[in-house]
Scaffold this active site. Structure first.
Site, PDB file in Angstrom:
ATOM      1  N   HIS A   1     -58.822  13.315 -34.940  1.00  0.00           N
ATOM      2  CA  HIS A   1     -59.792  14.388 -34.714  1.00  0.00           C
ATOM      3  C   HIS A   1     -60.347  14.910 -36.033  1.00  0.00           C
ATOM      4  CE1 HIS A   1     -57.099  17.545 -36.147  1.00  0.00           C
ATOM      5  NE2 HIS A   1     -56.131  16.905 -35.501  1.00  0.00           N
TER       6      HIS A   1
ATOM      7  N   GLU B   1     -50.357  16.085 -30.209  1.00  0.00           N
ATOM      8  CA  GLU B   1     -49.666  16.033 -31.494  1.00  0.00           C
ATOM      9  C   GLU B   1     -48.208  16.441 -31.361  1.00  0.00           C
ATOM     10  OE1 GLU B   1     -49.081  14.690 -34.126  1.00  0.00           O
ATOM     11  OE2 GLU B   1     -50.558  15.413 -35.571  1.00  0.00           O
TER      12      GLU B   1
END
Length: 186
Positions: A10, A84
């Site tokens: 990202h 994550e």
């Protein structure tokens, strides 16, 4: 049959810029991060990809939306297994400049690396099995990408930069994973 996988980290968030551990906290992209997502989308190229997948966290989902507009795909799946690593007591903490033992102590309160790697490998194995021969863009997070690559390629993959694209062939049946192109951050 192999699937072509393009991992994309990202774009940047304010916490990335500040050196804070984000982990499973849902921090949005900043303007620089949106630009990095656009650069990744341009690097991936329009019409080369069949499926766009991301983590459920906003920074990855927004990056996928930006990339999708440039490569001509709508995100198909948001997968919780691609979130994550949970950094426990380290989340939200600035770690740049801290001594290594202090960082290690913070990280020890979070999700074990082996668990993160297993989630990442499992998610990509499932995608490769469900979409054999397809070209799949996976927008996720630096640590889960790095640990997934370490698990299947062996060795120690370096830090993955915001907006970096890592492309490889992935065969879930025989775990034949071959790097195709490791593109540096734009």
């Amino acid at each position: 049959m192999q699937a072509r996988i393009a991992f994309v980290r990202h774009g940047e968030t304010d916490w990335n810029a500040q050196g804070r551990l984000q982990g499973s906290r849902d921090i949005p992209l900043n303007d620089a991060g949106r630009g990095q997502a656009r650069e990744a989308g341009l690097a991936l190229g329009r019409g080369r990809w069949d499926l766009l997948v991301s983590s459920t966290l906003h920074r990855a989902a927004e990056s996928a939306d930006i990339i999708g507009a440039l490569i001509g795909l709508q995100p198909s799946l948001r997968l919780p297994d691609l979130v994550e690593r949970n950094y426990g007591a380290g989340e939200g903490r600035i770690v740049q400049g801290l001594p290594r033992p202090q960082i290690d102590a913070l990280l020890a309160t979070g999700e074990p690396e082996a668990s993160v790697a297993a989630r990442g490998v499992g998610a990509i194995d499932r995608l490769a099995a469900e979409y054999p021969g397809r070209r799949i863009v996976v927008v996720a997070h630096g640590t889960i990408i790095r640990l997934t690559l370490n698990a299947v390629l062996g060795g120690s993959h370096p830090h993955v930069e915001n907006g970096q694209v890592l492309e490889l062939d992935w065969d879930a049946r025989g775990r034949d994973v071959r790097p195709r192109a490791l593109m540096p951050r734009q």
